[in-house]
Design a protein around this motif. Structure first.
Motif, PDB file in Angstrom:
ATOM      1  N   ALA A   1      40.075  39.215  33.210  1.00 29.85           N
ATOM      2  CA  ALA A   1      40.448  40.395  33.993  1.00 29.85           C
ATOM      3  C   ALA A   1      41.507  40.041  35.040  1.00 29.85           C
ATOM      4  O   ALA A   1      42.429  40.817  35.304  1.00 29.85           O
ATOM      5  N   ILE A   2      41.354  38.852  35.633  1.00 29.00           N
ATOM      6  CA  ILE A   2      42.327  38.431  36.647  1.00 29.00           C
ATOM      7  C   ILE A   2      43.681  38.137  36.002  1.00 29.00           C
ATOM      8  O   ILE A   2      44.736  38.475  36.529  1.00 29.00           O
ATOM      9  N   ILE A   3      43.642  37.506  34.824  1.00 29.14           N
ATOM     10  CA  ILE A   3      44.891  37.145  34.141  1.00 29.14           C
ATOM     11  C   ILE A   3      45.680  38.387  33.738  1.00 29.14           C
ATOM     12  O   ILE A   3      46.864  38.522  34.032  1.00 29.14           O
ATOM     13  N   PHE A   4      45.008  39.318  33.051  1.00 27.53           N
ATOM     14  CA  PHE A   4      45.708  40.491  32.534  1.00 27.53           C
ATOM     15  C   PHE A   4      45.762  41.632  33.546  1.00 27.53           C
ATOM     16  O   PHE A   4      46.398  42.637  33.305  1.00 27.53           O
ATOM     17  N   GLN A   5      45.040  41.480  34.651  1.00 25.59           N
ATOM     18  CA  GLN A   5      44.894  42.551  35.643  1.00 25.59           C
ATOM     19  C   GLN A   5      44.383  43.827  34.969  1.00 25.59           C
ATOM     20  O   GLN A   5      44.744  44.934  35.321  1.00 25.59           O
TER      21      GLN A   5
ATOM     22  N   THR B   1      50.472  28.843  39.677  1.00 21.42           N
ATOM     23  CA  THR B   1      49.190  28.669  40.376  1.00 21.42           C
ATOM     24  C   THR B   1      48.060  29.272  39.553  1.00 21.42           C
ATOM     25  O   THR B   1      47.025  28.639  39.333  1.00 21.42           O
ATOM     26  N   LEU B   2      48.308  30.496  39.093  1.00 20.70           N
ATOM     27  CA  LEU B   2      47.289  31.174  38.299  1.00 20.70           C
ATOM     28  C   LEU B   2      46.897  30.318  37.095  1.00 20.70           C
ATOM     29  O   LEU B   2      45.711  30.118  36.809  1.00 20.70           O
ATOM     30  N   TYR B   3      47.916  29.776  36.428  1.00 23.67           N
ATOM     31  CA  TYR B   3      47.642  28.991  35.228  1.00 23.67           C
ATOM     32  C   TYR B   3      46.710  27.818  35.536  1.00 23.67           C
ATOM     33  O   TYR B   3      45.710  27.596  34.852  1.00 23.67           O
ATOM     34  N   TYR B   4      47.040  27.084  36.597  1.00 21.70           N
ATOM     35  CA  TYR B   4      46.215  25.905  36.887  1.00 21.70           C
ATOM     36  C   TYR B   4      44.812  26.287  37.377  1.00 21.70           C
ATOM     37  O   TYR B   4      43.839  25.580  37.110  1.00 21.70           O
ATOM     38  N   VAL B   5      44.712  27.399  38.072  1.00 27.55           N
ATOM     39  CA  VAL B   5      43.379  27.867  38.496  1.00 27.55           C
ATOM     40  C   VAL B   5      42.534  28.224  37.262  1.00 27.55           C
ATOM     41  O   VAL B   5      41.377  27.813  37.142  1.00 27.55           O
ATOM     42  N   VAL B   6      43.162  28.952  36.329  1.00 23.31           N
ATOM     43  CA  VAL B   6      42.445  29.317  35.109  1.00 23.31           C
ATOM     44  C   VAL B   6      42.052  28.055  34.348  1.00 23.31           C
ATOM     45  O   VAL B   6      40.903  27.893  33.914  1.00 23.31           O
ATOM     46  N   PHE B   7      43.004  27.151  34.222  1.00 20.74           N
ATOM     47  CA  PHE B   7      42.747  25.910  33.497  1.00 20.74           C
ATOM     48  C   PHE B   7      41.552  25.164  34.100  1.00 20.74           C
ATOM     49  O   PHE B   7      40.636  24.751  33.393  1.00 20.74           O
TER      50      PHE B   7
ATOM     51  N   GLN C   1      45.622  47.640  36.737  1.00 16.13           N
ATOM     52  CA  GLN C   1      46.146  47.189  38.028  1.00 16.13           C
ATOM     53  C   GLN C   1      45.083  46.541  38.907  1.00 16.13           C
ATOM     54  O   GLN C   1      44.953  46.844  40.088  1.00 16.13           O
ATOM     55  N   ILE C   2      44.330  45.666  38.303  1.00 17.40           N
ATOM     56  CA  ILE C   2      43.381  44.886  39.084  1.00 17.40           C
ATOM     57  C   ILE C   2      44.187  43.867  39.894  1.00 17.40           C
ATOM     58  O   ILE C   2      44.980  43.118  39.321  1.00 17.40           O
ATOM     59  N   PRO C   3      44.014  43.836  41.213  1.00 18.28           N
ATOM     60  CA  PRO C   3      44.814  42.882  42.007  1.00 18.28           C
ATOM     61  C   PRO C   3      44.320  41.449  41.789  1.00 18.28           C
ATOM     62  O   PRO C   3      43.122  41.209  41.678  1.00 18.28           O
ATOM     63  N   ARG C   4      45.242  40.527  41.680  1.00 20.78           N
ATOM     64  CA  ARG C   4      44.846  39.134  41.487  1.00 20.78           C
ATOM     65  C   ARG C   4      44.374  38.514  42.792  1.00 20.78           C
ATOM     66  O   ARG C   4      43.468  37.693  42.813  1.00 20.78           O
ATOM     67  N   GLY C   5      45.036  38.869  43.868  1.00 21.97           N
ATOM     68  CA  GLY C   5      44.617  38.369  45.180  1.00 21.97           C
ATOM     69  C   GLY C   5      44.884  36.886  45.354  1.00 21.97           C
ATOM     70  O   GLY C   5      45.653  36.274  44.598  1.00 21.97           O
TER      71      GLY C   5
ATOM     72  N   GLY D   1      31.669  40.877  32.771  1.00 20.63           N
ATOM     73  CA  GLY D   1      32.387  39.959  33.664  1.00 20.63           C
ATOM     74  C   GLY D   1      33.725  40.567  34.054  1.00 20.63           C
ATOM     75  O   GLY D   1      34.094  40.610  35.240  1.00 20.63           O
ATOM     76  N   ALA D   2      34.447  41.078  33.066  1.00 19.45           N
ATOM     77  CA  ALA D   2      35.771  41.648  33.316  1.00 19.45           C
ATOM     78  C   ALA D   2      35.687  42.886  34.216  1.00 19.45           C
ATOM     79  O   ALA D   2      36.383  42.985  35.228  1.00 19.45           O
TER      80      ALA D   2
END
Lengths: 327, 251
Positions: free
Chosen positions: A224-228, A156-162, A139-143, A65-66
């Motif tokens: 992967a998105i969180i830690f890039q 924003t990231l936090y609430y999306v992950v949540f 350096q995976i871009p979060r986008g 997945g990552a």
């Protein structure tokens, strides 16, 4: 009793929602990582606790997945939602393959087959040109999500992950409490009997394998998105072992027990970090203590204690009833 | 004679050269109760596993309602109306009696892969499940966990679950094994009741139960058919008496 549990759940939910407002108290990235492990453990437990299948290769799904999410976001420049979807689907597809092969055996042999296949996956990511080998994919871009939500914004990231993890956990809960889940329990309890009632057991096992792996893939994608970053850790067999540990600590006969186990392991690892290598020792001791004191896990034990009184009453009634018809 | 509902022809099963079942042919007529008896190791249980397709035969054919099922998987055979029980009570231990029976009723609705639906979907089956439990004398145990039921009631629950499939043919593997005397009487009455309109094949050690219930009896010895007939024929046969007393030993 139930109200007490509900109160705790509501408070926990409120606390989780408030996390980004108080970054000085608890580090949001740590909470997000823990959320991912919570989903990972609960998804894993669809197999272990609810179907009675021990997979020892779940890191392959988390790690895939990552890596696939990272690959899509970084090299194909796909938007976040498609990258995450690709990671999840890769996990699911891999799960279908693992499942179809592994369920030909059971017990320890099944575990060994999943371990062997996950090692194949590990070496693939070690050797593949796009993964950065030991350095990991960096350096995976979060986008942006759906072109609307900028994931570079930590809140924003936090609430999306949540929201995503909550959705994943809802799928786990729904699965357990569905007609499909009832058949899984039947397979766990007495497989030949389930067959004799007309259930094509092999097909059920492959479906639940796929589901579990897909949700594990989703957890990895979010990570992967969180830690890039997508790293070999995620796909290493240690992680397959950790998820077994989390699940047993939390309670494999519960739906969300594994999430509590994930929280515990995650917190111990983080807050005992200053003790260096001793973390492993402490977790080992905690695990042994749990297994010795409450085999049904933390949440399992809690439920047991809360339910004890009504059950004792019921057993007393049963005992009277028994006298009438039985030996 | 009419077409038998279940027919095995020249059935054999080898386990690494050991002939557990050797050239057995059976005709089970519709609506009868048919017993397989014989000493330990005579091949009754193997025969049973072959008929229910839990084992694949080394050679021979099996036909159910005129259809060749020799190559079918056991779950498919079950969906065609042939449902078996097990020697040791086969219940789903950590589920309640109601949930146990519910699992037999669920499949018919054809939605058992729907992991996105609520179990509330299954409430329609509840009345039928309660009816079945009441019929086998478990009216007070709807919400008892199967693990907590005493042995006799576990067998009754197993029977209720089997009936939930509404099978045309029931294969009962030693339904009274390990039971106290009064429970044996209870289960015998139950089997007689539920056998109405169905076909039953049973493996049974208790000759009292066999004589009371069964229309036709096949005696197996060392994997082969020794005698077949009604109870009186079989009971008078010298080879049967010898086989039982000699424990299936050397002839």
């Amino acid at each position: 009793m139930q109200t007490a549990l509900r109160l705790v759940a509501v408070l926990a939910l409120a606390a989780l929602l408030a996390v980004p407002l108080f970054p000085q108290i608890v580090y949001p990235v740590f909470v997000m990582q823990t959320l991912c492990f919570m989903l990972f453990a609960c998804a894993f437990n669809l197999l272990l606790g609810h179907t009675g299948i021990l997979s020892f290769g779940h890191a392959a799904f988390l790690g895939s997945g990552a890596y696939i999410t990272g690959y899509c976001a970084k090299f194909l420049a796909l938007p976040a939602e498609l990258s995450i979807l690709a990671g999840t689907l890769t996990g699911a597809a891999l799960g279908a393959v693992f499942g179809a092969l592994a369920i030909r055996r059971s017990g320890i042999y099944l575990a060994m087959i999943t371990l062997a296949m996950s090692q194949l996956v590990y070496f693939f990511y070690l050797q593949a040109p796009f993964t950065g080998a030991e350095d990991g994919m960096q350096q995976i871009p979060r986008g942006t999500l759906f072109g609307l939500l900028d994931l570079h914004n930590d809140v924003t990231l936090y609430y999306v992950v949540f929201a995503t993890i909550a959705g994943g956990l809802w799928v786990v809960w729904r699965t357990v409490n569905s007609p499909f889940g009832a058949v899984l329990r039947a397979i766990r309890e007495h497989e030949p009997r389930a067959i004799s009632l007309g259930y094509p057991v092999a097909r059920y096992k492959v479906v639940v394998f796929t589901l579990s792996a897909g949700l594990s893939g989703l957890a990895g994608s979010m990570k992967a998105i969180i830690f890039q970053l997508a790293a070999l850790n995620d796909v290493h067999w240690h992680t397959s072992g950790d998820v077994v540990l989390m699940t047993l600590l939390g309670g494999m006969n519960t739906v969300f027990g594994p999430a509590a186990g994930a929280l515990l392991v995650s917190a111990l690892t983080r807050y005992l970090d200053p003790f260096g290598a001793w973390v492993t020792v402490v977790i080992g001791v905690v695990f042994m203590a749990c297994v010795l004191v409450f085999r049904e896990g933390i949440v399992g034990k809690l439920q047991h204690v809360l339910r004890r009184r009504p059950r004792e009453k019921r057993q007393a009634v049963d005992r009277e009833g028994m006298v009438r018809t039985s030996e | 004679m009419s077409e038998p509902i279940l027919e095995a022809s020249n059935l054999s099963k080898n386990f690494n050269g050991f002939h557990a079942v050797n050239n057995v042919s059976l005709r089970i007529e519709q609506g009868t109760i048919h017993a397989l008896i014989g000493a330990n190791g005579a091949g009754k249980t193997t025969c049973f596993n072959l008929l229910s397709k839990f084992l694949a035969p080394s050679s021979g054919r099996i036909r159910l309602k005129g259809r060749d099922i020799t190559r079918f998987r056991p779950d498919r055979v079950a969906r065609l109306g042939l449902v078996r029980s097990f020697q040791l009570s086969a219940v789903f231990a950590s589920l309640t009696a109601l949930e146990n029976v519910g699992l037999a009723l669920q499949r018919r609705r054809g939605e058992s892969f729907d992991f996105w639906r609520s179990t509330r979907k299954l409430d329609d089956n509840r009345a039928r499940a309660e009816e079945l439990l009441d019929a086998v004398g478990l009216a007070d145990d709807h919400h008892t966990l199967a693990a907590e039921l005493p042995y006799g009631r576990k067998r009754a629950l197993e029977l209720a679950t089997t009936l939930g499939k509404d099978p045309e043919v029931m294969l009962l593997d030693e339904p009274t094994a390990g039971m106290a005397t009064e429970d044996v009487g209870h289960i015998t009455r139950l089997i007689r009741e539920v056998a109405r309109g169905r076909t039953v094949v049973m493996v049974e050690h208790n000759l009292g139960v066999v004589s009371e219930l069964c229309d036709r009896i096949t005696v197996l010895a060392r994997g082969e058919i020794l005698v077949e007939g009604d109870y009186d024929t079989v009971a008078r046969d010298e080879r049967v008496i010898e086989s039982y007393i000699g424990g299936g030993g050397h002839a």
